[in-house]
Design a protein around this motif. Structure first.
Motif, short mmCIF file in Angstrom:
data_model
loop_
_atom_site.label_atom_id
_atom_site.label_comp_id
_atom_site.label_asym_id
_atom_site.label_seq_id
_atom_site.Cartn_x
_atom_site.Cartn_y
_atom_site.Cartn_z
N ILE A 20 0.86 -1.19 0.00
CA ILE A 20 0.00 0.00 0.00
C ILE A 20 0.89 1.23 0.00
N ASN A 21 0.72 2.06 -0.99
CA ASN A 21 1.60 3.22 -1.17
C ASN A 21 1.43 4.22 -0.03
N PRO A 22 2.52 4.56 0.66
CA PRO A 22 2.43 5.52 1.78
C PRO A 22 2.04 6.92 1.36
N SER A 23 1.97 7.19 0.05
CA SER A 23 1.53 8.51 -0.40
C SER A 23 0.09 8.79 -0.01
N LEU A 24 -0.61 7.75 0.46
CA LEU A 24 -1.98 7.94 0.94
C LEU A 24 -2.05 8.96 2.08
N VAL A 25 -0.95 9.12 2.81
CA VAL A 25 -0.96 10.05 3.95
C VAL A 25 -1.21 11.49 3.52
N GLU A 26 -1.08 11.76 2.22
CA GLU A 26 -1.34 13.11 1.72
C GLU A 26 -2.83 13.46 1.76
N LEU A 27 -3.66 12.43 1.95
CA LEU A 27 -5.11 12.66 2.07
C LEU A 27 -5.40 13.06 3.52
N LYS A 28 -5.04 14.27 3.85
CA LYS A 28 -5.06 14.71 5.25
C LYS A 28 -6.46 14.80 5.85
N TYR A 29 -7.47 14.92 5.00
CA TYR A 29 -8.83 15.11 5.52
C TYR A 29 -9.69 13.86 5.36
N GLY A 50 -2.35 5.24 11.05
CA GLY A 50 -2.55 5.97 12.30
C GLY A 50 -2.35 7.47 12.16
N SER A 51 -1.96 7.95 10.96
CA SER A 51 -1.74 9.38 10.74
C SER A 51 -3.00 10.11 10.28
N PHE A 52 -4.04 9.36 9.94
CA PHE A 52 -5.28 9.99 9.45
C PHE A 52 -6.11 10.46 10.65
N ASN A 53 -5.75 11.57 11.21
CA ASN A 53 -6.40 11.99 12.47
C ASN A 53 -7.83 12.49 12.30
N GLN A 54 -8.32 12.57 11.04
CA GLN A 54 -9.71 12.93 10.81
C GLN A 54 -10.60 11.69 10.61
N LEU A 55 -9.97 10.52 10.58
CA LEU A 55 -10.67 9.28 10.22
C LEU A 55 -11.74 8.92 11.25
N ARG A 56 -12.94 8.63 10.73
CA ARG A 56 -14.05 8.20 11.59
C ARG A 56 -14.45 6.76 11.33
N TYR A 57 -14.14 6.27 10.13
CA TYR A 57 -14.55 4.92 9.73
C TYR A 57 -13.35 4.19 9.14
N LEU A 58 -13.00 3.01 9.70
CA LEU A 58 -11.89 2.23 9.19
C LEU A 58 -12.30 0.76 9.13
N ASN A 59 -12.33 0.21 7.92
CA ASN A 59 -12.72 -1.18 7.71
C ASN A 59 -11.59 -1.91 7.00
N GLY A 74 -4.11 3.70 17.67
CA GLY A 74 -4.57 4.43 18.84
C GLY A 74 -4.53 5.93 18.67
N ASN A 75 -3.90 6.40 17.59
CA ASN A 75 -3.85 7.85 17.31
C ASN A 75 -5.12 8.35 16.63
N LEU A 76 -5.99 7.42 16.23
CA LEU A 76 -7.21 7.79 15.49
C LEU A 76 -8.31 8.16 16.48
N THR A 77 -8.11 9.26 17.16
CA THR A 77 -8.99 9.61 18.28
C THR A 77 -10.40 10.03 17.84
N SER A 78 -10.60 10.26 16.53
CA SER A 78 -11.94 10.60 16.04
C SER A 78 -12.70 9.38 15.55
N LEU A 79 -12.07 8.21 15.62
CA LEU A 79 -12.64 6.99 15.04
C LEU A 79 -13.91 6.56 15.77
N ARG A 80 -14.93 6.23 14.97
CA ARG A 80 -16.19 5.75 15.52
C ARG A 80 -16.47 4.29 15.13
N TYR A 81 -15.85 3.87 14.02
CA TYR A 81 -16.11 2.52 13.50
C TYR A 81 -14.76 1.87 13.16
N LEU A 82 -14.48 0.71 13.78
CA LEU A 82 -13.25 -0.01 13.52
C LEU A 82 -13.57 -1.49 13.31
#
Length: 274
Positions: A20-29, A50-59, A74-82
């Motif tokens: 998985i290309n780490p360039s995904l981290v550029e999707l900051k929002y 763990g850098s997507f600090n806006q992430l609410r849904y991760l499947n 654990g850095n995904l403090t906005s996460l609602r669905y894991l």
């Protein structure tokens, strides 16, 4: 057999694989990320997720990830669905009435600790079915730090014990709990009966053998209770006191199959409201 091979071949052609290309981290929002049902061949879950600090849904369910689940989640403090569901099989429907089961490779997705989970204070849905949690001795204490969790599924996670009591139950929003296919017996934990919003409780195949606490009857919203394939023996009447109380007004599904109960069906079963 031919149909099964065709389905497997089709699945492999349609799923993502490779690194998985780490360039995904550029999707900051980024707020929603779904990589489920892919073929990553046992690679680790990338730490950079763990850098997507806006992430609410991760499947990441049934995606072919393996190795240790990174604590960076654990850095995904906005996460609602894991969803980290590590399913070993998928049911694929070829038509409305024709299907086949495809068995997935087990890449030993596991954790050494769940302390990172306690930082996800907004989490409402957590599914880690099939993830090896045998080394996470802190699993219950960490989950008890999640006041918003509504859905919790730790089915077939190699859990070998569960505290019978807790000083304080913090996850009071919990309505669905599935801890089936572990080794949590012989005693059913009493702290469960302080979770007043519980609607579905699945504790099948856990080597429970002791009496079910009478406090079970105080779960006034419980609709589904699954206790099949445990080690309950003797008269079915042993459950009478446990199934009295306000639970009679809510319970819709009761499964005590594959135990060693005997005796006639008791009259008190007919007292449940239809």
């Amino acid at each position: 057999m031919v149909m099964h091979q065709e389905v497997v071949s089709k699945l492999k052609r349609s799923c993502l694989s490779g690194e998985i290309n780490p360039s995904l981290v550029e999707l900051k929002y980024l707020k929603h990320l779904d990589l489920s049902l892919n073929c990553f061949g046992g690679i680790g879950i990338p730490n950079f997720i763990g850098s997507f600090n806006q992430l609410r849904y991760l499947n990441l369910s049934s995606a072919g990830f393996g190795g240790r689940v990174p604590h960076d989640l654990g850095n995904l403090t906005s996460l609602r669905y894991l969803d980290l569901n590590h399913k070993m099989s998928l049911t694929v429907y070829v038509s409305d009435d024709v299907y086949c089961r495809v068995f997935m490779t087990d890449y030993n997705l596991h954790v050494t600790s769940l302390h990172w989970l306690s930082h996800l204070s907004s989490l409402q849905h957590l599914d880690m079915a099939g993830v090896n949690l045998s080394m996470a001795t802190d699993w219950l204490l960490s989950i008890n730090m999640l006041p918003s969790v509504v859905y919790l599924r730790l089915r077939d996670c190699s859990l070998v014990s569960i505290p019978v009591s807790l000083p304080h139950v913090n996850f009071t929003s919990l309505s669905t709990l599935d801890l089936s296919f572990n080794m949590l017996g012989p005693k059913i934990p009493t702290w469960l009966f302080n979770v007043s919003k519980m609607m579905s409780l699945k504790f099948s195949s856990n080597y429970f053998g002791d009496f079910v606490p009478t406090a079970l009857g105080n779960l006034c919203k419980l609709q589904t209770l699954e206790l099949w394939s445990n080690s309950f023996t003797g008269e079915i009447n042993k459950f009478k006191e446990s199934l009295m109380g306000c639970i009679r007004n809510s319970l819709e599904e009761l499964d005590l199959g594959s135990n060693e109960l005997n005796g006639h069906l008791p009259d008190w079963l007919g007292r449940f409201l239809i």
